[in-house]
Enzyme design. Structure first.
Site, short mmCIF file in Angstrom:
data_model
loop_
_atom_site.label_atom_id
_atom_site.label_comp_id
_atom_site.label_asym_id
_atom_site.label_seq_id
_atom_site.Cartn_x
_atom_site.Cartn_y
_atom_site.Cartn_z
N ASN A 9 -7.36 -8.63 -0.99
CA ASN A 9 -7.15 -8.33 -2.60
C ASN A 9 -5.78 -8.28 -2.74
O ASN A 9 -5.09 -7.11 -2.49
CB ASN A 9 -7.84 -6.87 -2.67
CG ASN A 9 -7.69 -6.45 -4.32
OD1 ASN A 9 -7.06 -7.04 -5.06
ND2 ASN A 9 -8.07 -4.94 -4.53
N LYS A 11 -4.33 -7.53 -5.80
CA LYS A 11 -3.79 -6.79 -6.47
C LYS A 11 -2.85 -7.51 -7.58
O LYS A 11 -2.94 -8.68 -7.86
CB LYS A 11 -3.22 -5.37 -6.12
CG LYS A 11 -4.18 -4.81 -5.21
CD LYS A 11 -3.89 -3.56 -4.84
CE LYS A 11 -4.78 -3.04 -3.60
NZ LYS A 11 -4.82 -1.59 -3.40
N HIS A 95 -13.48 -1.82 -8.35
CA HIS A 95 -12.44 -1.40 -7.61
C HIS A 95 -11.92 -0.16 -7.71
O HIS A 95 -11.93 0.12 -9.06
CB HIS A 95 -11.22 -2.32 -7.36
CG HIS A 95 -10.24 -2.20 -6.42
ND1 HIS A 95 -9.23 -1.07 -6.58
CD2 HIS A 95 -10.15 -2.61 -5.09
CE1 HIS A 95 -8.57 -1.18 -5.48
NE2 HIS A 95 -9.05 -1.93 -4.54
N GLU A 97 -9.28 1.08 -8.29
CA GLU A 97 -8.25 1.09 -9.39
C GLU A 97 -8.74 0.81 -10.55
O GLU A 97 -8.01 1.58 -11.66
CB GLU A 97 -6.92 0.03 -8.97
CG GLU A 97 -6.30 0.62 -7.67
CD GLU A 97 -5.66 -0.33 -6.78
OE1 GLU A 97 -5.68 -1.53 -7.00
OE2 GLU A 97 -5.29 0.09 -5.78
N GLU A 167 -14.91 1.69 0.18
CA GLU A 167 -13.39 1.69 0.27
C GLU A 167 -13.17 3.40 -0.02
O GLU A 167 -13.05 3.66 -1.43
CB GLU A 167 -12.63 0.97 -0.85
CG GLU A 167 -12.85 -0.37 -0.52
CD GLU A 167 -11.56 -1.28 -1.11
OE1 GLU A 167 -11.14 -1.90 -0.30
OE2 GLU A 167 -11.40 -1.31 -2.34
N GLY A 173 -4.15 2.14 0.05
CA GLY A 173 -2.58 2.14 -0.07
C GLY A 173 -1.89 3.33 0.24
O GLY A 173 -0.83 3.38 0.02
N SER A 213 -6.36 0.61 3.79
CA SER A 213 -5.24 0.48 4.81
C SER A 213 -5.73 -0.12 5.96
O SER A 213 -5.22 0.40 6.97
CB SER A 213 -4.78 2.10 5.17
OG SER A 213 -4.17 2.56 3.97
P1 PGA Z 1 -5.04 -1.33 0.98
O1 PGA Z 1 -5.91 -1.80 -0.16
O2 PGA Z 1 -5.47 -2.20 2.16
O3 PGA Z 1 -3.72 -1.71 0.71
O4 PGA Z 1 -5.36 0.06 1.25
C1 PGA Z 1 -7.55 -2.03 -0.06
C2 PGA Z 1 -8.06 -2.31 -1.53
O5 PGA Z 1 -7.61 -1.83 -2.51
O6 PGA Z 1 -8.77 -3.07 -1.63
#
Ligand code: PGA
Length: 253
Positions: A9, A11, A95, A97, A167, A173, A213
């Site tokens: 992903n 983003k 997601h 976010e 997640e 992140g 992460s």
């Molecule tokens: P990250 O993001 O691997 O940077 O923690 C995962 C995601 O948002 O799907």
């Protein structure tokens, strides 16, 4: 047997030019030699360039979000059909976010999942608890509520076309990963819930990815757990070498 799905992903990173460069590098590594499924979800504008450079490979591309309506006066939005037409085969739905910054509710996640299915895209539906919810021992409740909200009244046939990503919001992140044990426990809870709501065969075939992460250093440990069927990777998917290494790890397992 469930096949691993390693998904990136991006983003809001990588312009069309950068996406094309990434795609060329990944194609050069011959990703089709690995017996797993690979997916990249770039920003919408970068998707055609990425898709073009990966067209001779089996690497799939997907969207990061769709609107819940098929078309209409929704300035700035993009439809599932547009993604499909541009060569996407998956789309992320719900997601954290999107939930956090764009107010997406379980009900909206449900509508978008239905829309994706109608357009022939595989919805990759994301669920997960926040740090406060975990601290207050609400993790299971939150997961069950999100699952019930997203998949209420879904048929078995629709469910069989869905991929779930667990997640934990506190791990996205942040560099903090759920331990493989924590992740496995939640994946099992999700699978058991699908079994109860639908049936055992469907639950057994359902791919449940872990996200939060994931990086080269922890991928092997996470992916070796029995109910973890792949990863949804943000930060570490931005570098083609890291993403490729995680693909290799999944293939070896
Ligand atoms: P990250 O993001 O691997 O940077 O923690 C995962 C995601 O948002 O799907």
């Amino acid at each position: 047997m469930r096949k691993f799905l390693i998904a990136g992903n991006w983003k809001m990173f990588h312009t069309p030019k950068e996406a094309a460069e990434y795609g060329r590098k990944l194609a050069h590594k011959n990703p089709d030699q690995y017996d797993i499924d690979v997916l990249l979800c770039p920003p919408a504008l970068s998707l055609p360039a990425l898709r073009e450079t990966l067209r001779h490979t089996k690497v799939a591309v997907g969207g990061q979000n769709i609107h819940q309506e098929p078309k209409g006066a929704f300035t700035g939005e993009m439809s599932a059909e547009m993604y499909k037409d541009a060569g996407a085969s998956y789309v992320l739905v719900g997601h954290s976010e999107r939930r956090q910054y764009f107010g997406e509710t379980d009900e909206l996640v449900r509508s978008k999942t239905i829309r994706a299915l109608e357009a022939g895209l595989t919805p990759l539906v994301c669920i997960g608890e926040t740090l406060d919810e975990r601290k207050n021992n609400q993790t299971s409740n939150v997961i069950l509520t999100q699952l019930n909200g997203a998949f209420k009244h879904f048929s078995k046939s629709d469910m069989s076309k869905i991929v779930i990503a667990y997640e934990p919001v506190w791990a996205i992140g942040t560099g903090k990963t759920a331990t493989p044990e924590q992740a496995q426990e939640l994946h099992l809870l999700i699978r058991r819930t699908i079994e109860l709501e639908f049936d055992a065969a469907l639950a057994n075939d359902m791919r449940i990815l872990y996200g939060g992460s994931v990086k080269v250093e922890n991928a092997r440990d996470l992916l070796s757990r029995p109910d973890i069927d792949g990863a949804l990777i943000g930060g570490a998917s931005l570098k083609v070498d890291d993403f490729h290494k995680i693909i290799e790890i999944a293939h070896q397992l």
